[in-house]
Motif scaffolding. Sequence first.
Motif, mmCIF file in Angstrom:
data_model
loop_
_atom_site.group_PDB
_atom_site.id
_atom_site.type_symbol
_atom_site.label_atom_id
_atom_site.label_comp_id
_atom_site.label_asym_id
_atom_site.label_seq_id
_atom_site.Cartn_x
_atom_site.Cartn_y
_atom_site.Cartn_z
ATOM 1 N N ASN A 37 20.282 -7.626 -37.026
ATOM 2 C CA ASN A 37 21.265 -6.670 -37.540
ATOM 3 C C ASN A 37 21.841 -5.806 -36.437
ATOM 4 O O ASN A 37 23.031 -5.487 -36.436
ATOM 5 N N SER A 38 20.972 -5.443 -35.490
ATOM 6 C CA SER A 38 21.435 -4.641 -34.362
ATOM 7 C C SER A 38 22.422 -5.427 -33.509
ATOM 8 O O SER A 38 23.449 -4.902 -33.084
ATOM 9 N N LYS A 39 22.121 -6.710 -33.290
ATOM 10 C CA LYS A 39 23.021 -7.561 -32.504
ATOM 11 C C LYS A 39 24.342 -7.766 -33.238
ATOM 12 O O LYS A 39 25.421 -7.726 -32.624
ATOM 13 N N ASP A 40 24.246 -7.981 -34.555
ATOM 14 C CA ASP A 40 25.451 -8.146 -35.369
ATOM 15 C C ASP A 40 26.289 -6.865 -35.372
ATOM 16 O O ASP A 40 27.515 -6.924 -35.325
ATOM 17 N N GLU A 41 25.607 -5.738 -35.420
ATOM 18 C CA GLU A 41 26.302 -4.455 -35.391
ATOM 19 C C GLU A 41 27.001 -4.231 -34.052
ATOM 20 O O GLU A 41 28.139 -3.754 -34.006
ATOM 21 N N ARG A 42 26.314 -4.587 -32.971
ATOM 22 C CA ARG A 42 26.941 -4.457 -31.641
ATOM 23 C C ARG A 42 28.156 -5.356 -31.518
ATOM 24 O O ARG A 42 29.173 -4.978 -30.937
ATOM 25 N N ARG A 43 28.042 -6.584 -32.095
ATOM 26 C CA ARG A 43 29.178 -7.511 -32.059
ATOM 27 C C ARG A 43 30.357 -6.946 -32.847
ATOM 28 O O ARG A 43 31.508 -7.036 -32.419
ATOM 29 N N ARG A 44 30.052 -6.358 -34.010
ATOM 30 C CA ARG A 44 31.111 -5.755 -34.827
ATOM 31 C C ARG A 44 31.765 -4.574 -34.119
ATOM 32 O O ARG A 44 32.986 -4.426 -34.143
ATOM 33 N N GLN A 45 30.964 -3.766 -33.458
ATOM 34 C CA GLN A 45 31.495 -2.613 -32.735
ATOM 35 C C GLN A 45 32.371 -3.057 -31.562
ATOM 36 O O GLN A 45 33.417 -2.445 -31.299
ATOM 37 N N ARG A 46 31.942 -4.125 -30.869
ATOM 38 C CA ARG A 46 32.761 -4.640 -29.760
ATOM 39 C C ARG A 46 34.100 -5.165 -30.267
ATOM 40 O O ARG A 46 35.140 -4.954 -29.637
ATOM 41 N N ARG A 47 34.067 -5.871 -31.432
ATOM 42 C CA ARG A 47 35.309 -6.387 -31.995
ATOM 43 C C ARG A 47 36.239 -5.254 -32.407
ATOM 44 O O ARG A 47 37.444 -5.314 -32.131
ATOM 45 N N GLU A 48 35.696 -4.233 -33.054
ATOM 46 C CA GLU A 48 36.527 -3.093 -33.457
ATOM 47 C C GLU A 48 37.095 -2.361 -32.250
ATOM 48 O O GLU A 48 38.245 -1.904 -32.278
ATOM 49 N N LYS A 49 36.304 -2.253 -31.197
ATOM 50 C CA LYS A 49 36.788 -1.606 -29.980
ATOM 51 C C LYS A 49 37.917 -2.424 -29.355
ATOM 52 O O LYS A 49 38.921 -1.872 -28.888
ATOM 53 N N ARG A 50 37.744 -3.762 -29.351
ATOM 54 C CA ARG A 50 38.776 -4.638 -28.789
ATOM 55 C C ARG A 50 40.068 -4.530 -29.592
ATOM 56 O O ARG A 50 41.166 -4.499 -29.016
#
Length: 231
Positions: free
Chosen positions: A53-66
């Motif tokens: 979940n933490s990895k998925d959350e980091r991936r989601r945050q990176r996508r939103e930042k991009r």
Amino acid sequence: MDRDYNKDSILHHDTESGMKDSNIALDKMAVVNNVGESKDFDEALIDSNKAFNSKDERRRQRREKRIKVLKESRSFWLISTITKWADKYFLDALLGFIPSVGDVVSSIFGLPFIYVSLFKVKSIPLTLAIIYNYLVDILLGSIPFFIGDAIDFFSKAHVKNLDLITRYVEGDKKTIRQVRSKALVTGLLIVVLSVIIYFVFRLLIGVTEWTWSLLITMFNWLIGFFSGSYS
């Protein structure tokens, strides 16, 4: 002998009792160990889920930042502005009424979209899809007798490409799947459309030159005719 027998029976009974107690103790230890192992497994599973979940959350945050960085960039502002003026305010269609020059200017409007998809989003399949949309728009716009110019009012290639870039960056699975699965076919179609457009434009240039030559000849003939009539 009875005493010896009783002693042996008592000893045998004590031995059996001891073995039973020992087995019960071992069973209890096994249960405790199993509970401990189960607890460790559950804790490991929970830790694994937390890590996932933490990895998925980091991936989601990176996508939103991009997405945020892209939408706040000058290049995205530029393609949004081009879309508004070229398609929503019909500037692209109006330029098409200018022979040759209008089509060239309209094609230049597509370069920022290609830049964004290739260098900002960094997706070759997306870039191919955008180029394909523009080539189709150019080919339709080149239909003579103002038919292509009329089609330009409804084609709106810039709107399509801006929407395509936005949905691709935002992670729309259907858009990403379609763009990537059709990349090879799109590349081949780009080659075919490029060849067709090349010959169409050569034909149009030839027809335009012949038309201008005919008009100039008729204009000179009229000037000569009226000049001779008044002399």
